[in-house]
Design an enzyme around this catalytic site. Structure first.
Site, PDB file in Angstrom:
ATOM      1  N   GLY A 271      47.806 -34.758 -56.064  1.00  0.00           N
ATOM      2  CA  GLY A 271      47.653 -35.771 -55.017  1.00  0.00           C
ATOM      3  C   GLY A 271      48.089 -37.135 -55.514  1.00  0.00           C
ATOM      4  O   GLY A 271      48.502 -37.297 -56.662  1.00  0.00           O
ATOM      5  N   HIS A 441      73.986 -18.661 -28.962  1.00  0.00           N
ATOM      6  CA  HIS A 441      73.720 -17.390 -29.619  1.00  0.00           C
ATOM      7  C   HIS A 441      74.895 -17.045 -30.538  1.00  0.00           C
ATOM      8  O   HIS A 441      76.039 -17.226 -30.126  1.00  0.00           O
ATOM      9  CB  HIS A 441      73.574 -16.281 -28.563  1.00  0.00           C
ATOM     10  CG  HIS A 441      73.461 -14.916 -29.160  1.00  0.00           C
ATOM     11  ND1 HIS A 441      72.299 -14.445 -29.720  1.00  0.00           N
ATOM     12  CD2 HIS A 441      74.385 -13.923 -29.314  1.00  0.00           C
ATOM     13  CE1 HIS A 441      72.507 -13.216 -30.173  1.00  0.00           C
ATOM     14  NE2 HIS A 441      73.767 -12.872 -29.949  1.00  0.00           N
TER      15      HIS A 441
END
Length: 462
Positions: A271, A441
């Site tokens: 962190g 597509h």
């Protein structure tokens, strides 16, 4: 107005600070920017950009390995760490020059030194050869954060890196233990695993990337294990011991099982802590360790604003920039408020994780009626052609109006694809609108269209 007086002074030149400085200058203000290290802050110099450069290398290495099963054979693969590091440095330098140019264009005075805001709101800057004092009618604090090294017994003597120092590593390590399985820990695990380094991740929580939804953690964990990365969750590091040239990382799992991991180097990724020392004298109101701000990014002192990691929140570069724009507008006399509804979140591991909007948990907490559809990429033509079929697209929408509340994607290139659902949520789009929009597509983006079609009961493939 003497040279040392400015209308807006920005403390910190990262993605929050430099964006704020440029915006304030565009609004006609006289602006100074103070940066102690390099323009671009952690993100550019030690964070997002170097790690993404290396993750690209990792991706290519993986593709070369994978290509063997497609009938594409190459000779033995070799890597040169010095060349990889040189490419990373070149990328950083080019982006730094870009920021520099923008600041010059805005006639912004850049002070390359350590700034400190004094109690009377003047700012003393420790330059190379002298100390200079400047004043700002408005001050924007963008001092960022730094990696935390927890006080583990033996850490002082250990060969220990943080995300700040790991990219200055001189040679590829023999093995690596990463303490912390969040976004930074898992991205770095992917990088070093691709360089054939045996990597272990030790995570205190019950799953890796705990900031993301559980099924994203699960998919990523599965992929990392496939790469040979060992993952120890619900496990704490108890101590580090030096032993004949290698290091032992003593760990203990939740149910009390103890183990010692032998490793060459340790990477701490537990962190980050906000950098607050530069303005300690102001005694600003805090929100835990972070500076407390309102939706205008103003602190408890009206002429002082704060943005980015120093105020907590997501600790993302693009969030800091958005906050910087708001703070600069208000410091220049405007009235703007921050809107956190649409902050995309990206993890650049392989597979990538990207999400935007609400999680299921958040929708539940807000008491919204919603329905979820999840589409696996295993049936997606482009994903199969690319041989990248692990992953999925998940869509959360409200049952009342069909408005899109949140989207989670796991798979290749999803950090780019998250822009489409972000735009839909931003424009308050519905599932019907998404399902009636023609998608090309074959593309992986079709999975989003399929999720929408399936949500309204018109799915063809399911």
């Amino acid at each position: 107005m003497s040279v040392n007086n400015y209308e807006v002074v920005v403390l910190g030149g990262g993605p929050g600070g430099y964006v704020a400085a440029i915006r304030a200058a565009k609004l006609g203000k006289k602006v100074a920017l103070i940066e102690a290290r390099d323009l671009g802050g952690t993100c550019l110099n030690r964070g997002c950009i170097p790690s993404k450069t290396f993750l690209r290398h990792a991706e290519v290495i993986e593709s070369i390995e994978k290509a063997k099963s497609w009938g594409i054979e190459t000779g033995a693969m070799t890597f040169s760490l010095p060349k990889m590091l040189a490419r990373k440095d070149a990328v950083i330098q080019q982006l730094r020059n870009g920021i520099s140019y923008l600041l010059k264009q805005g006639k912004i005075d850049v002070y390359n030194g350590l700034g400190e805001v004094l109690a009377d709101q003047s700012i003393s800057i420790q330059l190379k050869e002298k100390t200079e004092v400047i004043r700002g009618e408005n001050i924007i604090i963008a001092t960022g954060s730094r990696p935390v090294v927890p006080p583990i017994p033996g850490v002082e003597e250990a060969v220990c890196f943080t995300s700040d120092t790991i990219f200055d590593i001189g040679k590829i390590p023999e093995s690596m233990v990463i303490v912390g399985g969040g976004i930074i820990g898992t991205e770095l695990a992917c990088i070093f695993a691709s360089l054939n380094v045996p990597v272990s991740i030790v995570e205190m929580g019950g799953r890796i990337v705990p900031s993301e939804e559980p099924e994203a953690s699960k998919a990523l964990a599965k992929a990392l294990k496939k790469k040979g990365i060992s993952i120890l969750t619900s496990t704490k590091v108890m101590g580090i011991e030096q032993q004949n040239g290698s290091q032992l990382v003593h760990v203990e799992s939740e149910n009390g099982e103890k183990e010692a991991l032998e490793t060459d180097v340790i990477l701490m990724a537990v962190g980050r802590a906000p950098n607050t020392s530069a303005f300690a004298e102001l005694k600003l109101e805090m929100n835990g360790p972070f500076v407390k701000v309102d939706e205008r990014m103003a602190t408890s002192i009206p002429s002082i604003y704060a943005v980015g990691d120093v105020i907590g929140g997501w600790q993302l570069a693009h969030a800091a920039s958005a906050e910087g724009l708001v703070a600069a507008a208000n410091a220049a006399g405007g009235k703007e408020a921050i809107d956190y509804n649409i902050v995309p979140r990206c993890v650049y591991t392989s597979p990538e994780i990207a999400s935007v909007g609400m999680t299921e948990e958040e929708a539940r907490q807000r008491g919204i009626d919603f329905k979820v559809v999840k589409v696996d990429h295993a049936g997606n033509g482009r994903a199969l052609a690319q041989d990248e079929k692990e992953g999925f697209t998940k869509l959360i929408a409200g049952t009342k109006y069909g408005e899109i509340l949140g989207v989670l994607m796991v798979g290749p290139h999803v950090t780019e694809m998250i822009a489409e659902p972000s735009a839909f949520i931003h424009l308050e789009g519905t599932v019907d609108e998404l399902a009636s929009m023609i998608h090309a597509h074959p593309t992986i983006t079709e999975s989003l269209y399929e999720a929408a079609a399936s949500w309204i009961g018109k799915g063809v493939h399911h």
